[in-house]
Design a protein around this motif. Sequence first.
Motif, PDB file in Angstrom:
ATOM      1  N   MET A   1       0.851  -1.172   0.000  1.00 16.82           N
ATOM      2  CA  MET A   1       0.000   0.000   0.000  1.00 16.82           C
ATOM      3  C   MET A   1       0.894   1.230   0.000  1.00 16.82           C
ATOM      4  N   ARG A   2       0.636   2.111  -0.923  1.00 19.13           N
ATOM      5  CA  ARG A   2       1.469   3.305  -1.076  1.00 19.13           C
ATOM      6  C   ARG A   2       0.690   4.531  -0.623  1.00 19.13           C
ATOM      7  N   PHE A   3       1.430   5.505  -0.064  1.00 23.33           N
ATOM      8  CA  PHE A   3       0.820   6.796   0.297  1.00 23.33           C
ATOM      9  C   PHE A   3       0.559   7.548  -1.003  1.00 23.33           C
ATOM     10  N   PRO A   4      -0.678   8.008  -1.230  1.00 24.15           N
ATOM     11  CA  PRO A   4      -1.026   8.555  -2.553  1.00 24.15           C
ATOM     12  C   PRO A   4      -0.285   9.837  -2.927  1.00 24.15           C
ATOM     13  N   TYR A   5       0.277  10.562  -1.974  1.00 17.10           N
ATOM     14  CA  TYR A   5       0.918  11.845  -2.294  1.00 17.10           C
ATOM     15  C   TYR A   5       2.440  11.750  -2.379  1.00 17.10           C
ATOM     16  N   GLY A   6       2.991  10.566  -2.163  1.00 16.34           N
ATOM     17  CA  GLY A   6       4.425  10.375  -2.293  1.00 16.34           C
ATOM     18  C   GLY A   6       5.119  10.266  -0.949  1.00 16.34           C
ATOM     19  N   PRO A   7       6.419   9.951  -0.971  1.00 14.04           N
ATOM     20  CA  PRO A   7       7.154   9.710   0.274  1.00 14.04           C
ATOM     21  C   PRO A   7       7.421  10.977   1.106  1.00 14.04           C
ATOM     22  N   ALA A   8       7.651  12.113   0.466  1.00 13.67           N
ATOM     23  CA  ALA A   8       7.960  13.338   1.237  1.00 13.67           C
ATOM     24  C   ALA A   8       6.761  13.782   2.090  1.00 13.67           C
ATOM     25  N   PRO A   9       5.555  13.906   1.534  1.00 17.84           N
ATOM     26  CA  PRO A   9       4.407  14.262   2.378  1.00 17.84           C
ATOM     27  C   PRO A   9       4.140  13.220   3.462  1.00 17.84           C
ATOM     28  N   LEU A  10       4.393  11.942   3.151  1.00 16.95           N
ATOM     29  CA  LEU A  10       4.208  10.902   4.165  1.00 16.95           C
ATOM     30  C   LEU A  10       5.182  11.112   5.320  1.00 16.95           C
ATOM     31  N   ALA A  11       6.427  11.413   5.006  1.00 19.70           N
ATOM     32  CA  ALA A  11       7.432  11.651   6.055  1.00 19.70           C
ATOM     33  C   ALA A  11       7.051  12.867   6.896  1.00 19.70           C
ATOM     34  N   ILE A  12       6.584  13.918   6.250  1.00 20.57           N
ATOM     35  CA  ILE A  12       6.166  15.124   6.995  1.00 20.57           C
ATOM     36  C   ILE A  12       4.974  14.804   7.891  1.00 20.57           C
ATOM     37  N   PHE A  13       4.026  14.039   7.360  1.00 16.73           N
ATOM     38  CA  PHE A  13       2.847  13.656   8.150  1.00 16.73           C
ATOM     39  C   PHE A  13       3.252  12.836   9.374  1.00 16.73           C
ATOM     40  N   LEU A  14       4.110  11.838   9.158  1.00 18.23           N
ATOM     41  CA  LEU A  14       4.552  10.991  10.275  1.00 18.23           C
ATOM     42  C   LEU A  14       5.331  11.799  11.315  1.00 18.23           C
ATOM     43  N   LEU A  15       6.167  12.711  10.852  1.00 19.16           N
ATOM     44  CA  LEU A  15       6.918  13.570  11.766  1.00 19.16           C
ATOM     45  C   LEU A  15       5.962  14.448  12.587  1.00 19.16           C
ATOM     46  N   ALA A  16       4.940  14.982  11.948  1.00 14.90           N
ATOM     47  CA  ALA A  16       3.954  15.815  12.647  1.00 14.90           C
ATOM     48  C   ALA A  16       3.214  15.002  13.701  1.00 14.90           C
ATOM     49  N   VAL A  17       2.796  13.784  13.355  1.00 18.64           N
ATOM     50  CA  VAL A  17       2.095  12.922  14.321  1.00 18.64           C
ATOM     51  C   VAL A  17       3.019  12.587  15.490  1.00 18.64           C
ATOM     52  N   LEU A  18       4.261  12.278  15.199  1.00 14.76           N
ATOM     53  CA  LEU A  18       5.222  11.933  16.247  1.00 14.76           C
ATOM     54  C   LEU A  18       5.481  13.115  17.180  1.00 14.76           C
ATOM     55  N   THR A  19       5.769  14.285  16.617  1.00 11.40           N
ATOM     56  CA  THR A  19       6.052  15.447  17.471  1.00 11.40           C
ATOM     57  C   THR A  19       4.807  15.872  18.240  1.00 11.40           C
ATOM     58  N   GLY A  20       3.641  15.778  17.634  1.00 10.44           N
ATOM     59  CA  GLY A  20       2.399  16.100  18.349  1.00 10.44           C
ATOM     60  C   GLY A  20       2.191  15.186  19.533  1.00 10.44           C
ATOM     61  N   THR A  21       2.451  13.906  19.346  1.00 11.08           N
ATOM     62  CA  THR A  21       2.301  12.930  20.432  1.00 11.08           C
ATOM     63  C   THR A  21       3.296  13.212  21.549  1.00 11.08           C
ATOM     64  N   VAL A  22       4.537  13.487  21.178  1.00 11.07           N
ATOM     65  CA  VAL A  22       5.564  13.799  22.183  1.00 11.07           C
ATOM     66  C   VAL A  22       5.171  15.048  22.967  1.00 11.07           C
ATOM     67  N   LEU A  23       4.697  16.072  22.291  1.00 10.04           N
ATOM     68  CA  LEU A  23       4.292  17.302  22.980  1.00 10.04           C
ATOM     69  C   LEU A  23       3.120  17.062  23.923  1.00 10.04           C
ATOM     70  N   LEU A  24       2.158  16.262  23.498  1.00 12.17           N
ATOM     71  CA  LEU A  24       1.006  15.961  24.363  1.00 12.17           C
ATOM     72  C   LEU A  24       1.438  15.248  25.640  1.00 12.17           C
ATOM     73  N   ILE A  25       2.418  14.384  25.510  1.00 11.09           N
ATOM     74  CA  ILE A  25       2.894  13.640  26.686  1.00 11.09           C
ATOM     75  C   ILE A  25       3.863  14.497  27.504  1.00 11.09           C
TER      76      ILE A  25
END
Length: 189
Positions: A1-25
């Motif tokens: 399964m591929r991310f429809p917008y390509g690897p760069a937006p996927l990396a940015i999305f994952l980084l945003a989710v990770l940093t958001g989670t870290v900040l919440l904790i």
Amino acid sequence: MRFPYGPAPLAIFLLAVLTGTVLLIWTPLSRPADYRPPDLVLATFVPEQAAVYRAAIPRFDQQYGCNIQVELVDQKALQSRLQSALQVGADVPDMVELMYGTIGYFAKGPLEDVALVDLTKKIKDSGLYDRLVTNRLSKWSSRGQVFALPHDVHPVMLVYRRDLVEQLGIDVNQLTTWDEFSRVGREVV
């Protein structure tokens, strides 16, 4: 399964989710054990006044049980952010020190659309209205409604011609209030 917008937006999305989670904790864990959210937020653009307010907070909190947070914000940023926040209904500080002459930015349009608290009835009922210099209140009013109070009222100096004052028999040392000065001035003029 591929991310429809390509690897760069996927990396940015994952980084945003990770940093958001870290900040919440992390954010609640990094606060001191005795942390209390502020009951009142005051924003000012004057560093010296922010320092004075911060020095008075512990005594005020002890006396009234009100935890106050003072925010120091650049004057132009404060004005533009406050104006934008009021227009969209976003969170704003409870109290803000505004630059002299800027009330017009916040009180334009129909009175029912002005997002500032109308202080007119409160200051009249308390008697404060009669104790303030009316001209100073006009600088913080719009269409007969008072939306802010002057921070201070301070003539720098009063100048008079000694020879004329002495000819008129006025003892300036007896003029200790503005009312006395005004009364004598009206008698002369």
